[in-house]
Design an enzyme around this catalytic site. Structure first.
Site, PDB file in Angstrom:
ATOM      1  N   ASP A  55       7.491  -3.236 -15.412  1.00  0.00           N
ATOM      2  CA  ASP A  55       8.653  -2.855 -14.597  1.00  0.00           C
ATOM      3  C   ASP A  55       9.797  -3.797 -14.976  1.00  0.00           C
ATOM      4  OD1 ASP A  55      10.279  -1.756 -12.603  1.00  0.00           O
ATOM      5  OD2 ASP A  55       9.291  -2.803 -10.950  1.00  0.00           O
ATOM      6  N   ARG A  61       5.951  12.070  -9.184  1.00  0.00           N
ATOM      7  CA  ARG A  61       6.532  11.601  -7.918  1.00  0.00           C
ATOM      8  C   ARG A  61       6.733  12.796  -6.978  1.00  0.00           C
ATOM      9  NH1 ARG A  61       9.255   6.934  -7.713  1.00  0.00           N
ATOM     10  NH2 ARG A  61       8.878   7.267  -5.495  1.00  0.00           N
ATOM     11  N   ARG A  85      14.235   3.574   2.279  1.00  0.00           N
ATOM     12  CA  ARG A  85      14.316   2.614   1.164  1.00  0.00           C
ATOM     13  C   ARG A  85      15.252   1.498   1.618  1.00  0.00           C
ATOM     14  NH1 ARG A  85      14.970   3.502  -5.285  1.00  0.00           N
ATOM     15  NH2 ARG A  85      12.815   4.103  -4.905  1.00  0.00           N
ATOM     16  N   HIS A 115       5.999  -0.588  -3.018  1.00  0.00           N
ATOM     17  CA  HIS A 115       6.491   0.746  -3.416  1.00  0.00           C
ATOM     18  C   HIS A 115       5.283   1.696  -3.483  1.00  0.00           C
ATOM     19  CE1 HIS A 115       9.050   3.761  -4.883  1.00  0.00           C
ATOM     20  NE2 HIS A 115       9.270   3.364  -6.116  1.00  0.00           N
ATOM     21  N   GLN A 127       5.201   5.224  -5.402  1.00  0.00           N
ATOM     22  CA  GLN A 127       5.074   5.186  -6.861  1.00  0.00           C
ATOM     23  C   GLN A 127       3.603   5.107  -7.270  1.00  0.00           C
ATOM     24  OE1 GLN A 127       7.756   5.205  -9.281  1.00  0.00           O
ATOM     25  NE2 GLN A 127       6.003   5.655 -10.594  1.00  0.00           N
ATOM     26  N   CYS A 179       7.532   2.605 -13.820  1.00  0.00           N
ATOM     27  CA  CYS A 179       8.034   3.442 -12.716  1.00  0.00           C
ATOM     28  C   CYS A 179       9.427   4.003 -13.003  1.00  0.00           C
ATOM     29  CB  CYS A 179       8.025   2.655 -11.417  1.00  0.00           C
ATOM     30  SG  CYS A 179       9.110   1.213 -11.402  1.00  0.00           S
TER      31      CYS A 179
HETATM   32  N1   CP Z   1      10.691   4.744  -9.649  1.00  0.00           N
HETATM   33  C1   CP Z   1      11.598   4.933  -8.688  1.00  0.00           C
HETATM   34  O1   CP Z   1      11.355   4.682  -7.510  1.00  0.00           O
HETATM   35  O2   CP Z   1      12.775   5.449  -9.129  1.00  0.00           O
HETATM   36  P1   CP Z   1      14.114   5.598  -8.294  1.00  0.00           P
HETATM   37  O3   CP Z   1      14.635   4.211  -8.017  1.00  0.00           O
HETATM   38  O4   CP Z   1      15.024   6.388  -9.181  1.00  0.00           O
HETATM   39  O5   CP Z   1      13.824   6.314  -7.005  1.00  0.00           O
HETATM   40  N1  NVA Z   2      11.016  -3.136  -8.970  1.00  0.00           N
HETATM   41  C1  NVA Z   2      12.052  -2.143  -9.034  1.00  0.00           C
HETATM   42  C2  NVA Z   2      11.480  -0.769  -8.869  1.00  0.00           C
HETATM   43  C3  NVA Z   2      12.499   0.342  -8.959  1.00  0.00           C
HETATM   44  C4  NVA Z   2      11.904   1.692  -8.710  1.00  0.00           C
HETATM   45  C5  NVA Z   2      13.097  -2.416  -7.979  1.00  0.00           C
HETATM   46  O1  NVA Z   2      12.737  -2.737  -6.856  1.00  0.00           O
HETATM   47  O2  NVA Z   2      14.291  -2.333  -8.297  1.00  0.00           O
END
Ligand code: CP
Ligand code: NVA
Length: 298
Positions: A216, A284, A101, A128, A131, A256
């Site tokens: 989101d 997930r 990440r 992502h 997700q 998400c």
């Molecule tokens: N939706 C998602 O990726 O959640 P987290 O940021 O908690 O991993």
């Molecule tokens: N769009 C959001 C998704 C979090 C899971 C971010 O990148 O923060």
């Protein structure tokens, strides 16, 4: 030997993605069917916060009989400036799979280019894909095949929105995006999949006839300093009861998470009895377990 990575949904073919999702549904019902991955280790390199993605990967590896090692910037040499290419060379000689990440998508790509083991995108600024596995699983569980359906994306043209564009192509649905001016997804992506994707400024137009409505946060991780300015730009883009009433009567709503009640989603909808968002979050784990089983068995 070429290594199979999962940097975007496009790294796998539609039939591979669907078989991972159907496997996730199967493993959710009967976890003992999993092909065990004893002595396998998943490396988790996280440069941004996470609850769901991290826990899903760690629990999945535990249930598969393997192990995971979590590395944040605070406790790895990557955080002190060791080149991503060197980290990839070294870690991939020890672990069997790496989930990353990070911010820039190209950093993930550079890691993958120098990795001997599969690399999974656990979220970048651009995509992502993990997700989307959970979202597609949740839709299929509740409504069946998503092929030929209509999905509305309401809000920022962010990493989730861009993964939905990829999903529209791979899972064969129509995607109607509604975002404020200046917050569109990458034009190269919308142009590439123009047959599947349309863009409007009016959320009501996007949700009309939708089988699935998705939203989101208005400010993603790394954009915290833009929060107040974004709140003003997105004020007409809240998904609430009134907006959902324009979608198909059996339309599902997904997010998400984490969510900001009263901003992109009304508290009433998020806390509703029949919301599938908590199934989506649980999925997930099942879908990432099926993904790990698939990539570790290549
Ligand atoms: N939706 C998602 O990726 O959640 P987290 O940021 O908690 O991993
Ligand atoms: N769009 C959001 C998704 C979090 C899971 C971010 O990148 O923060």
């Amino acid at each position: 030997m070429s290594v199979k990575h999962f940097l975007t949904l496009q790294d796998l073919a539609s039939d591979e993605l669907l078989s991972i999702i159907h496997r996730a549904i199967e493993l959710k019902k009967n976890p003992s069917l999993a092909t065990m991955q004893r002595n396998k280790t998943l490396g988790l390199i996280f440069e941004k916060s996470s609850t769901r993605t991290r826990v899903a990967f760690e629990v999945a590896m535990t249930q598969l009989g393997g192990a995971s090692i979590f590395l944040s910037n605070a406790d790895s040499q990557l955080g002190r400036g060791e080149p991503i290419e060197d980290s990839a060379r070294v870690l991939s000689r020890m672990v069997d799979c790496v989930a990353i990440r990070t911010f820039g998508h190209e950093k993930l790509e550079r890691f993958a280019q120098h990795s001997q083991v599969p690399v999974i995108n656990a979220l970048t600024d651009d995509f992502h894909p993990c997700q989307l596995l959970a979202d597609m699983q949740t839709f299929i569980e509740h409504r069946g095949n998503i092929s030929g359906k209509t999905v509305a994306w309401i809000g920022d043209g962010n990493n989730m929105c861009q993964s939905y564009i990829n999903a529209a192509d791979l899972f064969d649905f129509e995607l109607k995006i509604s975002c404020p001016e200046g917050f569109e997804p990458d034009v190269a992506l919308t142009d590439k999949f123009a047959q599947r994707v349309s863009l409007s400024r009016d959320p009501k137009i996007a949700v009309s006839g939708a089988d699935l409505v998705v939203t989101d946060v208005w400010a993603s991780m790394g954009q915290e300093h833009e929060e107040s300015q974004r709140e003003a730009s997105f004020s007409n883009f809240q998904v609430n009861r009134e907006l959902m009433s324009l979608a198909n009567t059996d339309a599902l709503l997904m997010h998400c998470l984490p969510a900001h009640r009263g901003e992109e989603i009304s508290a009433e909808l998020l806390d509703a009895e029949d919301v599938v968002i908590w199934d989506e979050a649980e999925n997930r784990m099942h879908s990432q377990k099926a993904l790990l089983e698939y990539l570790l068995s290549q």
